[in-house]
Design a protein around this motif. Sequence first.
Motif, PDB file in Angstrom:
ATOM      1  N   ARG A  89      -2.866  31.868  -0.186  1.00 29.69           N
ATOM      2  CA  ARG A  89      -3.384  32.749   0.707  1.00 29.69           C
ATOM      3  C   ARG A  89      -4.231  33.554   0.412  1.00 29.69           C
ATOM      4  NH1 ARG A  89      -1.407  33.025   5.875  1.00 29.69           N
ATOM      5  NH2 ARG A  89      -1.409  35.182   6.683  1.00 29.69           N
ATOM      6  N   PRO A  90      -4.560  33.852  -0.866  1.00 30.58           N
ATOM      7  CA  PRO A  90      -5.919  34.682  -1.297  1.00 30.58           C
ATOM      8  C   PRO A  90      -7.281  33.867  -0.981  1.00 30.58           C
ATOM      9  CG  PRO A  90      -4.300  35.117  -2.913  1.00 30.58           C
ATOM     10  CD  PRO A  90      -4.015  34.129  -1.948  1.00 30.58           C
ATOM     11  N   TRP A  91      -7.156  32.491  -1.240  1.00 30.33           N
ATOM     12  CA  TRP A  91      -8.150  31.626  -0.937  1.00 30.33           C
ATOM     13  C   TRP A  91      -8.524  31.491   0.445  1.00 30.33           C
ATOM     14  CZ3 TRP A  91      -7.354  26.544  -4.355  1.00 30.33           C
ATOM     15  CH2 TRP A  91      -7.192  27.080  -5.692  1.00 30.33           C
ATOM     16  N   LEU A  92      -7.404  31.551   1.199  1.00 32.32           N
ATOM     17  CA  LEU A  92      -7.410  31.200   2.635  1.00 32.32           C
ATOM     18  C   LEU A  92      -8.127  32.396   3.226  1.00 32.32           C
ATOM     19  CD1 LEU A  92      -6.771  29.683   5.467  1.00 32.32           C
ATOM     20  CD2 LEU A  92      -4.704  30.883   5.275  1.00 32.32           C
ATOM     21  N   VAL A  93      -7.769  33.720   2.785  1.00 37.85           N
ATOM     22  CA  VAL A  93      -8.562  34.887   3.480  1.00 37.85           C
ATOM     23  C   VAL A  93      -9.874  35.004   3.185  1.00 37.85           C
ATOM     24  CG1 VAL A  93      -8.262  37.533   3.158  1.00 37.85           C
ATOM     25  CG2 VAL A  93      -6.495  36.318   3.233  1.00 37.85           C
ATOM     26  N   ARG A  94     -10.246  34.391   1.811  1.00 37.45           N
ATOM     27  CA  ARG A  94     -11.814  34.415   1.486  1.00 37.45           C
ATOM     28  C   ARG A  94     -12.478  33.339   2.098  1.00 37.45           C
ATOM     29  NH1 ARG A  94      -9.738  34.352  -3.943  1.00 37.45           N
ATOM     30  NH2 ARG A  94      -9.323  36.638  -4.494  1.00 37.45           N
ATOM     31  N   LEU A  95     -11.944  32.328   2.412  1.00 40.94           N
ATOM     32  CA  LEU A  95     -12.392  31.222   3.276  1.00 40.94           C
ATOM     33  C   LEU A  95     -12.530  31.695   4.767  1.00 40.94           C
ATOM     34  CD1 LEU A  95     -13.370  28.302   3.477  1.00 40.94           C
ATOM     35  CD2 LEU A  95     -11.001  27.413   4.116  1.00 40.94           C
ATOM     36  N   MET A  96     -11.859  32.384   5.224  1.00 41.76           N
ATOM     37  CA  MET A  96     -11.778  32.653   6.399  1.00 41.76           C
ATOM     38  C   MET A  96     -12.951  33.833   6.735  1.00 41.76           C
ATOM     39  SD  MET A  96      -9.903  30.731   8.412  1.00 41.76           S
ATOM     40  CE  MET A  96     -10.427  31.542   9.778  1.00 41.76           C
TER      41      MET A  96
END
Length: 140
Positions: free
Chosen positions: A126-133
């Motif tokens: 989830r933290p990676w997804l937030v940064r990617l978005m």
Amino acid sequence: MKQAIPHMQTHGGGRVLNVASLGGFMPGPHAAVYAATKAYVLSLSQAVNEELSGTGVTVTALCPGVTKTNFHNDAEMLESRALQLPRMAAFPVAEEGWLEARIGKPVVVPGVMNKLTVILGWLMPRPWLVRLMKLALAKG
């Protein structure tokens, strides 16, 4: 939906097609309210569809990705990096939504790349997804 569904139930069934978004599956920095609203539409559609199981009425959430419409212009998002990605034309998105709603499919994600995006979002921490978005939704 509140008034349409009882009417459909008394008349033998029907279909509700709600427009959610690919953004409903993931957080949306720079578009937080939009993503949260679309997550609500997705969740509401799935829940009400389940509540209506066996009644002849179904609810489908259509979750397109970036689509060729005037939306981004109207929302003043023309500088978003997301617009650099390939976009589906509006007609195929609407057509797939309608065809799948007619057979009662609860969630429709049109396009292979959009389906892969959802799967990637489920697999990514989830933290990676937030940064990617955050990068994807930032201005170019």
